[in-house]
Design a protein around this motif. Structure first.
Motif, short mmCIF file in Angstrom:
data_model
loop_
_atom_site.label_atom_id
_atom_site.label_comp_id
_atom_site.label_asym_id
_atom_site.label_seq_id
_atom_site.Cartn_x
_atom_site.Cartn_y
_atom_site.Cartn_z
N SER A 37 0.87 -1.30 0.00
CA SER A 37 -0.03 0.04 0.00
C SER A 37 0.81 1.13 0.02
O SER A 37 1.48 1.29 1.27
N GLU A 40 -0.43 11.56 -1.81
CA GLU A 40 -1.69 10.66 -2.16
C GLU A 40 -2.84 11.57 -2.78
O GLU A 40 -3.22 12.38 -1.87
N LYS A 72 -6.79 11.43 -3.35
CA LYS A 72 -8.09 10.86 -3.36
C LYS A 72 -9.23 11.96 -3.88
O LYS A 72 -9.17 12.90 -3.75
N THR A 130 -13.69 7.61 5.36
CA THR A 130 -13.24 6.39 4.77
C THR A 130 -12.11 6.43 3.90
O THR A 130 -11.20 6.13 4.11
N GLY A 131 -12.52 7.54 2.93
CA GLY A 131 -11.27 7.77 1.87
C GLY A 131 -10.03 8.16 2.28
O GLY A 131 -8.95 8.18 1.91
N VAL A 156 -8.87 8.08 5.59
CA VAL A 156 -8.13 7.02 6.28
C VAL A 156 -7.34 6.16 5.35
O VAL A 156 -6.13 5.90 5.54
N GLU A 157 -8.15 5.58 4.20
CA GLU A 157 -7.21 4.67 3.09
C GLU A 157 -5.89 5.78 2.66
O GLU A 157 -5.06 5.09 2.44
N GLY A 158 -6.32 6.84 2.29
CA GLY A 158 -5.15 7.64 1.88
C GLY A 158 -4.04 7.76 2.68
O GLY A 158 -2.77 7.64 2.25
N GLU A 167 -3.23 5.55 5.43
CA GLU A 167 -2.67 4.40 5.15
C GLU A 167 -1.70 4.30 4.25
O GLU A 167 -0.33 3.41 4.15
N GLN A 168 -2.14 4.67 2.92
CA GLN A 168 -0.92 4.48 1.59
C GLN A 168 0.27 5.43 2.04
O GLN A 168 1.35 4.89 1.55
#
Length: 508
Positions: free
Chosen positions: A181, A199, A201, A209-210, A212-214, A216-217
Motif C-alpha cells: 500500500s 496521495e 483521493k 473512509t477515503g 483514512v485509506e489515503g 494508510e497509503q
C-alpha cells in the motif's frame, strides 16, 4: 484574518476569462474527516503564496483553468517505456488526460470576496446523466491526480512529481512492490529541501473512509523512508448525486512532517538528491534539475516532434521570464500579465519579422515552439533549449533495446492475455526492466541530455523538427482568442472556445 500575499507576489484583478476559485481546507493535525459545509463554502482567505504550503486554514485559491490543465498534462503514469518506440501516440495520451475534464466539469458563477474570480468548478450534466458508475470512478481517479498535482506543484512549491511506480525517493525497492500500500506520487519541495509523498483521493462526498485509506497509503511509503519528509494527502470532493447542481468541487490538504526511525531500525537511506530538483530556473547549471524537467516534458516533446499536431509555430517569449514575479494563481504565468512578452510581440508585428532569424536575433526574446493538440483546443510548447534536451533524452531512450530477456516464461506469456490483472503483471515487469536499463545508462543519459541542451543555439528549428518547416506567429492572441501561459521553459495555451468556460460568465 485575511492573509496578504508575499512581497514578491504579483496580483491582478480577475478579469481573465478562465479565472476560477477552488476552496482548499489545509490541515496539519486532527481527526481525518470531511470538513463542515460552512468551512469550504464560505472560505475567503486567498492562497498566500505559490512557493509553499500555507498554514492551517480555509482558503479560496484563485487560479486559472490553464493552471489546472497544466497540472493534468504533467501528472500520470510514465509511458516512456512504450512511447520511446511509438512517440506519435503522445498526442493520444494528452487527449486522454484533458478530454475527461472538459467533458465532466463546468464553471458557474459563485459570489466571493473582491479579489476572487467569482466562479467555481461544478460537475456537468454529462457527468450526472451521461456516465455510469465505472466512468465516475475512472474520472474521480484522474481528477484526484490532477488536483493533487495542481495543489502541490502548481500552488505549493513542489518540484516535478513522479509516479510512485517509477520508484520512490532513494530508490528503495519496496516502492516498486505492487503488493504494498503506497502513495501515488512523490516530489521534492524546492524550499523545504525534503521529499514529499503525495496521495490523491477523489470521490463523491469524500469523507473519513477515503481519507483514512489515503493516510494508510502514505504510511506505507513512510515505512521505506529514513530521512525527514512530508506526507501530503490531497482530497478532492465531488458533489453527491442529489447535490450536483448546488455543490461545487473543493479540496482538503492534510499534511504532516515525518521524522522516521534512524538508519538500521528499518528501511534504507532516502537522499533527496542534488537540489533544486525539477526547478526550471536552474536547468542551465544543474544537470539533475535539467534531467528532471526534461523527463517531465518528454511527452510534450514527442507530441510536438512526432504527433499529428496543428498550427505548429514559433512564438516570442521574454528573456526575463525566469525573473518574473510570482502570481497567486500558480506557477503558470498568464501572458496577460507578462508585459515584457506583450511588448516584444508588438514590436515584432510592427516590424513584420516573420523569419526565424529575425526572432532569434533579438536579445530580449526567446523562441519557443508551440503546437495545438487536435480535438481539445490545448496548445503545448517549450523553449528551444528544453526542446533540444528532450530530443537528446528521447533518442537515448529510443536507443535502449526492447527485450523480454529478464522476464520468466510465465510473465512473458501474460503480454497478450485478456485478464486485466495478468496484463498488469506483465506491464509492471516491463517497466521494471526498462528502469533498470535506464539506471545502468545513467551517466551516459545525463551527458546526452546536457549535450543536447548545450547545442540548442547552434541548431535551426528545421533540424530539431526533422525537416518540417515552422512559421513565426505574429498574430495577436487577444484577437485570436487564445489564452496563453508560460513557466520559465514551458508553454500552455487554450482556445477561448474551451467548453468548460462556456458555462461561465454570461453562460448561465
Amino acid at each position: 484574518m485575511v492573509m496578504s500575499p508575499p512581497e514578491n507576489a504579483a496580483d491582478f484583478l480577475f478579469d481573465v476569462s478562465d479565472a476560477v476559485d477552488v476552496p482548499v481546507v489545509v490541515r496539519s493535525a486532527g481527526e481525518l474527516r470531511r470538513p463542515s459545509e460552512k468551512r469550504w463554502k464560505e472560505a475567503e482567505d486567498p492562497w498566500p503564496a505559490v512557493a509553499q504550503l500555507p498554514a492551517d486554514g480555509d482558503y479560496l485559491a484563485s487560479t486559472t483553468w490553464r493552471q489546472i490543465l497544466h497540472a493534468a498534462k504533467d501528472v500520470g503514469r510514465d509511458l516512456a517505456p512504450w512511447l520511446r518506440k511509438t512517440p506519435w501516440l503522445a498526442v493520444n495520451e494528452f487527449i486522454a488526460r484533458v478530454a475527461p475534464l472538459q467533458a465532466y466539469l463546468c464553471m458557474k458563477d459563485v459570489p466571493g470576496p473582491p479579489a476572487a474570480a467569482g466562479r467555481r468548478l461544478f460537475v456537468s450534466a454529462i457527468y450526472q446523466h451521461g456516465t455510469e458508475r465505472s466512468a465516475h470512478s475512472a474520472f474521480a481517479y484522474h481528477l484526484g491526480m490532477t488536483m493533487a498535482q495542481w495543489a502541490c506543484v502548481g500552488m505549493s512549491g513542489t518540484g516535478n512529481t513522479r509516479h510512485i511506480e517509477v520508484g520512490g525517493p532513494g530508490g528503495h525497492p519496496g516502492f516498486l512492490d505492487a503488493s504494498q500500500s503506497l502513495p501515488d506520487l512523490w516530489g521534492s519541495h524546492l524550499k523545504e529541501r525534503q521529499p514529499w509523498l503525495i496521495e490523491a483521493k477523489a470521490r463523491r462526498h469524500l469523507g473519513k473512509t477515503g481519507l483514512v485509506e489515503g493516510i494508510e497509503q502514505l504510511n506505507g511509503g513512510s515505512k521505506l523512508m529514513t530521512v525527514p519528509h512530508r506526507q501530503v494527502l490531497c482530497g478532492t470532493s465531488l458533489p453527491r448525486r442529489d447535490r450536483w447542481e448546488d455543490d461545487h468541487l473543493f479540496m482538503t490538504v492534510d499534511s504532516s512532517v515525518i521524522t522516521p526511525l534512524p538508519p538500521g531500525a528499518g528501511g534504507v537511506p532516502s537522499p533527496l538528491g542534488p537540489p533544486p530538483n525539477g526547478a526550471e530556473d536552474h536547468i542551465a547549471s544543474d544537470t539533475e534539475a535539467l534531467l528532471t524537467v526534461a523527463r517531465s516534458q518528454l511527452m510534450a516533446y514527442r507530441a510536438i516532434a512526432f504527433g499529428a499536431v496543428e498550427d505548429l509555430r514559433l512564438i516570442a517569449v521574454s528573456q526575463a521570464r525566469s525573473a518574473r514575479p510570482l502570481h497567486r494563481t500558480g506557477i503558470l504565468t498568464p501572458l496577460e500579465c507578462d508585459e515584457p512578452t506583450r511588448e516584444i510581440r508588438r514590436l515584432l508585428r510592427s516590424e513584420s519579422a516573420t523569419s526565424e532569424g529575425a526572432l532569434r536575433s533579438r536579445k530580449d526574446a526567446s523562441d519557443f515552439i508551440a503546437a495545438r493538440l487536435p480535438g481539445i483546443g490545448v496548445h503545448l510548447g517549450m523553449s528551444r533549449r528544453l526542446f533540444s534536451a528532450c530530443a537528446a533524452l528521447h533518442q537515448a531512450q529510443a536507443d535502449m533495446p526492447v527485450t523480454e530477456a529478464p522476464f520468466p516464461p510465465d510473465v512473458r506469456r501474460l503480454r497478450h492475455r485478456d485478464d486485466d490483472e495478468e496484463r498488469e503483471v506483465y506491464s509492471r515487469a516491463a517497466r521494471s526492466a526498462y528502469y533498470e536499463q535506464e539506471e545502468e545508462r545513467g551517466p551516459r543519459l545525463r551527458a546526452e541530455v546536457r549535450r543536447g541542451f548545450a547545442r540548442a543555439d547552434a541548431q535551426a528549428w528545421g533540424d530539431l523538427l526533422h525537416g518540417r518547416e515552422v512559421r513565426v506567429a505574429l498574430e495577436d492572441p487577444e484577437e485570436s482568442e487564445i489564452l496563453e501561459g508560460t513557466t520559465a521553459e514551458t508553454y500552455l495555451a487554450i482556445d477561448g472556445t474551451e467548453p468548460v468556460l462556456a458555462t461561465g460568465r454570461g453562460g448561465g
